[in-house]
Design an enzyme around this catalytic site. Structure first.
Site, mmCIF file in Angstrom:
data_model
loop_
_atom_site.group_PDB
_atom_site.id
_atom_site.type_symbol
_atom_site.label_atom_id
_atom_site.label_comp_id
_atom_site.label_asym_id
_atom_site.label_seq_id
_atom_site.Cartn_x
_atom_site.Cartn_y
_atom_site.Cartn_z
ATOM 1 N N ARG A 69 0.741 -0.741 0.079
ATOM 2 C CA ARG A 69 -0.353 -0.058 0.635
ATOM 3 C C ARG A 69 0.829 1.335 0.143
ATOM 4 O O ARG A 69 0.394 1.990 -0.246
ATOM 5 C CB ARG A 69 -0.696 0.001 1.212
ATOM 6 C CG ARG A 69 -1.837 1.514 1.126
ATOM 7 C CD ARG A 69 -3.060 0.744 2.050
ATOM 8 N NE ARG A 69 -2.581 1.181 3.699
ATOM 9 C CZ ARG A 69 -3.160 0.771 4.752
ATOM 10 N NH1 ARG A 69 -3.728 0.915 4.942
ATOM 11 N NH2 ARG A 69 -2.703 0.973 6.233
ATOM 12 N N LYS A 168 -2.434 7.160 0.784
ATOM 13 C CA LYS A 168 -1.607 7.280 2.767
ATOM 14 C C LYS A 168 -1.052 8.754 2.746
ATOM 15 O O LYS A 168 -0.115 8.083 2.795
ATOM 16 C CB LYS A 168 -1.742 5.824 3.217
ATOM 17 C CG LYS A 168 -1.693 6.132 4.811
ATOM 18 C CD LYS A 168 -2.034 4.976 5.341
ATOM 19 C CE LYS A 168 -1.946 4.674 7.158
ATOM 20 N NZ LYS A 168 -3.166 5.929 7.811
ATOM 21 N N GLU A 201 -16.315 6.552 5.194
ATOM 22 C CA GLU A 201 -15.244 5.808 7.268
ATOM 23 C C GLU A 201 -15.211 7.134 7.835
ATOM 24 O O GLU A 201 -15.909 7.625 7.879
ATOM 25 C CB GLU A 201 -13.808 5.632 6.572
ATOM 26 C CG GLU A 201 -13.276 7.258 6.197
ATOM 27 C CD GLU A 201 -11.933 6.537 5.522
ATOM 28 O OE1 GLU A 201 -11.639 5.309 5.824
ATOM 29 O OE2 GLU A 201 -11.035 7.346 5.083
#
Ligand code: PMP
Length: 309
Positions: A69, A168, A201
């Site tokens: 990721r 991220k 989220e």
């Protein structure tokens, strides 16, 4: 079903701060000397990527997935990670070893590097890799035993077209604003919606609902981070025979869900029992949620990279 004591969450303070050894670009430094330049664009602009990872009893949970990721986030922002994935794996493991830790939280940051005061990332020749492995502290057990009450906040999740939440990045202002709004309302987490009113989220956790017997979580194309814990929970639930769907849903579905919970590396799985003053189910952690918590915890010590073997 009996509940285990909750695990832990990243702590701001190490129990033995003087011992902390922080990795920066291949060298280890004590807490006082672990420093980066004020011209690093991660400080100046939040231009960088990171991962929050956990080790359980010497096993770095799903390290490969976290690193993949990280590389995907870096590719999206056109940042070259200065190490190959196998080298980075060893650097993370070595940081845990150096600190003599078995259970810890690991913060891995890749900075854009030193540039001038302009935005241009191509004037930053090389990024830095920072790895901090620190002791962890328990989340209050009542979050797991009694469940969490949260609120929806006015700050909406970033639009995917503007900044894809699958990155991220070190720019967490969208989440931080939402967290401030939750805190103002007396809650520790905030439910974030997209511009069409779909649930996306929370500020640092993914969200799930059990509705009409099916487990639903918002698809990442709505602007949710593709959480490692989220993916693991989906796997476990499918193995247990539950139907699991990545599907948009609204607050209506959440309010009327049989069960709901949050997932994240630090939190693991936390039952949600109230949203915007509406009770979820009977207002206590649901049976399926408790079963998933148990199954997830059993997986954490075996599903990853063994640091000391
Ligand atoms: N959403 C956001 C915005 C996050 O920052 C995180 C990580 N704390 C998560 C979801 C959960 O992801 P993971 O399970 O990979 O920790």
């Amino acid at each position: 079903m009996s509940q285990q004591a909750p695990r832990s969450v990243a702590s701001a303070e190490s129990a033995n701060a003087t011992d902390l050894q922080i990795y920066i670009d291949g060298e280890f430094y004590g807490r006082e000397n672990a420093k980066v330049s004020v011209f690093d664009h991660t400080l100046l602009y939040g231009d960088g990527v990171f991962e929050g990872i956990r080790a359980y009893d010497g096993c770095i949970f799903r390290l490969r997935e976290h690193l993949e990721r990280l590389y995907e986030s870096a590719k999206y922002i056109m940042l070259k990670v200065p190490l190959e994935i196998d080298e980075l794996t060893e650097a993370v493991a070595e940081t845990v070893r150096r600190n003599g830790l078995r259970d810890c939280y690991i913060r891995l940051v890749v900075t854009r590097g030193v540039g001038n005061l302009g935005l241009a990332p191509w004037l930053c020749p090389k990024g830095s890799i920072i790895i901090i492995a620190d002791k962890i502290q328990l989340y209050p057990p009542e979050y797991y035993e009694k469940g969490l009450a949260i609120v929806t906040v006015p700050t909406m999740r970033n639009r995917v077209e503007s900044l894809n939440a699958r990155v991220k990045s070190c720019n967490y202002l969208n989440n931080i604003l939402a967290k401030i709004e939750a805190n103002n309302a007396g809650c520790i987490e905030a439910l974030m919606l997209d511009h069409n009113g779909f649930v996306v989220e929370c500020t640092g956790d993914n969200v799930f609902i059990l509705r009409n017997g099916r487990l639903l979580t918002p698809p990442s194309y709505l602007g949710a981070l593709e959480g490692i814990t989220r993916n693991c929970v989906m796997e476990i639930a499918r193995e247990e025979g539950l139907e699991v769907l990545e599907q948009p849903f609204t607050r209506f579905d959440l309010f009327n869900a049989e069960e709901a919970f949050l997932t994240g590396t630090a939190a693991e799985i936390i039952p949600l029992v109230e949203v915007d003053k509406r009770k979820i189910g009977d207002g206590t952690p649901g049976e399926t949620t408790l079963r998933l918590i148990q199954a997830y915890r059993e997986r954490t010590t075996r599903d990853g990279y063994q640091v000391y073997s």
